[in-house]
Design a protein around this motif. Sequence first.
Motif, PDB file in Angstrom:
ATOM      1  N   ARG A  42       0.820  -1.215   0.000  1.00  8.65           N
ATOM      2  CA  ARG A  42       0.000   0.000   0.000  1.00  8.65           C
ATOM      3  C   ARG A  42       0.848   1.257   0.000  1.00  8.65           C
ATOM      4  NH1 ARG A  42      -3.731  -3.187   3.207  1.00  8.65           N
ATOM      5  NH2 ARG A  42      -2.845  -2.440   5.161  1.00  8.65           N
ATOM      6  N   THR A  43       2.113   1.120   0.406  1.00  5.57           N
ATOM      7  CA  THR A  43       2.983   2.297   0.317  1.00  5.57           C
ATOM      8  C   THR A  43       3.273   2.633  -1.133  1.00  5.57           C
ATOM      9  OG1 THR A  43       5.062   1.059   0.375  1.00  5.57           O
ATOM     10  CG2 THR A  43       4.053   1.625   2.487  1.00  5.57           C
TER      11      THR A  43
ATOM     12  N   LYS B 255      -5.478   3.719   0.665  1.00  5.24           N
ATOM     13  CA  LYS B 255      -5.725   3.986   2.085  1.00  5.24           C
ATOM     14  C   LYS B 255      -7.112   3.480   2.434  1.00  5.24           C
ATOM     15  CE  LYS B 255      -2.611   7.892   2.388  1.00  5.24           C
ATOM     16  NZ  LYS B 255      -2.431   9.303   2.765  1.00  5.24           N
TER      17      LYS B 255
ATOM     18  N   GLN C 297     -10.537   4.398   6.758  1.00  6.15           N
ATOM     19  CA  GLN C 297     -10.992   5.783   6.832  1.00  6.15           C
ATOM     20  C   GLN C 297     -11.577   6.087   8.201  1.00  6.15           C
ATOM     21  OE1 GLN C 297     -13.970   6.972   3.976  1.00  6.15           O
ATOM     22  NE2 GLN C 297     -13.337   9.109   4.135  1.00  6.15           N
TER      23      GLN C 297
ATOM     24  N   ARG D  20      -7.974   9.268   5.738  1.00  5.25           N
ATOM     25  CA  ARG D  20      -7.734   7.872   5.392  1.00  5.25           C
ATOM     26  C   ARG D  20      -6.316   7.471   5.766  1.00  5.25           C
ATOM     27  NH1 ARG D  20     -12.020   6.489   1.839  1.00  5.25           N
ATOM     28  NH2 ARG D  20     -11.068   4.452   1.591  1.00  5.25           N
ATOM     29  N   PHE D  21      -6.183   6.188   6.037  1.00  8.51           N
ATOM     30  CA  PHE D  21      -4.890   5.655   6.428  1.00  8.51           C
ATOM     31  C   PHE D  21      -4.606   4.365   5.672  1.00  8.51           C
ATOM     32  CE2 PHE D  21      -6.390   8.234   9.871  1.00  8.51           C
ATOM     33  CZ  PHE D  21      -5.272   8.960  10.256  1.00  8.51           C
ATOM     34  N   THR D  22      -3.339   4.107   5.539  1.00 12.41           N
ATOM     35  CA  THR D  22      -2.946   2.870   4.864  1.00 12.41           C
ATOM     36  C   THR D  22      -3.049   1.683   5.802  1.00 12.41           C
ATOM     37  OG1 THR D  22      -0.641   3.210   5.488  1.00 12.41           O
ATOM     38  CG2 THR D  22      -1.344   4.091   3.366  1.00 12.41           C
TER      39      THR D  22
END
Length: 510
Positions: free
Chosen positions: A310-311, A316, A319, A326-328
């Motif tokens: 995901r990086t 992301k 949420q 949002r976050f990974t």
Amino acid sequence: MTQTAVQLLSTAPCFTMKGRAVAMSPGEDGLIGIPFPEHSNELLSRLNAQRRTGLLCDLTLTSHGTRYPTHRSVMAAVSLYFRRLFGAEEGEDGGEGVGDSCSVCQLDCVSPDALAALLEFAYTATLTIRSSGMREVLKGAQLLGIQCVADACRDILGETGDDQTDPVKEAEPLPSRRKQDRCSVTRAVSPVRLVWRSPEDTPECGMLPAQGREGHPPPASHLGRFVNGGSHWSQEFTPIPHRPEDTPSEEEESGAQGLATPHLSQSQGDGAGGGAAAGSGRKRKSQTPQQCPVCQKIIHGAGKLPRHMRTHTGEKPFQCSACGVRFTRNDKLKIHMRKHTGERPYPCPSCPARFLHSYDLKNHLSLHSGDRPFECPLCHKAFAREDHLQRHRKGHSCLELRTHRRRRGMGPDPNGSPPSESFGLRPDHLSVAAAAQLLEGHGVPMQGVPLLTGARMPFPELLWRAVAGPVGQALDKAEGGSSPHGSASVTHRTWEEEDEEQEAAGEEEE
DNA sequence: CTGGGGAAGGGGCCC
DNA sequence: AGGGCCCCTTCCCCA
């Protein structure tokens, strides 16, 4: 990311905002270039969402009856075959391609699973496949002219294309230094060569003229072995350049997982096959290291590869229900939620302060104790936080020292300064901090070692001169993750000890 | 330049 | 093996 954009908009114009370089051309009145590096990821993410819902899909790919709605433009962007199919190849006017008339493309020569994986790749920049399906995906990538996927599959399979005729690799831009540092493993190229025909050798592949278009592409079902020619990723993708010195010594034939790792002392043999690793003093990790197909980085820990991927994709999926950020990663979202709930699970035992993160508490406790364990070995200023010491050393005169330090084997100081042998320093000696860092990196504990103080250093100017001289990136890198505990004892080490430590540190670096 | 907050990413441990 | 949780390091930003 959104936050960045918002801040930028709210505070523009600026030359840099949160690391975003805002280019302004002085010669062109009012012309400002504001990069939005997240844009591509967001764009791809939204396109993928559209694909999943069928929104605006103007092309349907089919394989053995399975239908995959997709976007013509995306497929043309990612696949040389579709680019030519639609007449979207650069330099073409687009008027001769299949164009709007083609809404369903039958690709029975590509298995449904492989086609699904390739579509997923097209919309996420991540190829997620089973090892057993690798060859099918390779075949599909070759057929459709998705060069980077074909390369990755071949590498994993231990095969190789014809590098001499591979414009993609020649055009590969070097990743940033930071990326290079992080991507410690290059794509390994085995001596085995896959059939990788030139256009002239593939008459059955009439849609792929090497020079100019020769007419309409044949029906998809007529696709023959695809020709290397897709250079479309060369500018959008930054795969790892071939650095022979970084090439793993061997490559396992276990598919996408369990590739050879440079961290031989820790994880060699921890491949997917579960090979035993002998001779490691550390507790063996149960998790299988996996190699990222994009950056080739070895990811330790079962289940960590999707997180790492995901990086690259920028996806992301987590949420915040309260603010929409949002976050990974789920754990990051969880920590974020504490800001909304007010939860601060790390209370200070000495005062009412509470903290979101354990490391915040750790930092805070050092304030109570007054402990500043991180001392600059050159100016002796102490810091409570290691990163502050690093910043300090990069930011002021200590940097000047660092950047003028001579490297090993670069000869005598042009200023004629003695090599400070009274300190046991060689002309090419690492700085105290660097040596300490290397020692720590090698497992030599520096905790508790008395810090170098003026009183302990009777001739500081000698050290000053000893560490003066040009320094290269390698040394910078060696000092990048610093250990703060510079030590007088380090400076008095013998040359032989230094050699051993530096060699060991070099191995550690690798 | 420094102190502090926080994000991002990787690794270890456990279930 | 995968995922959750936690810790750690590094970096960036702001005051």
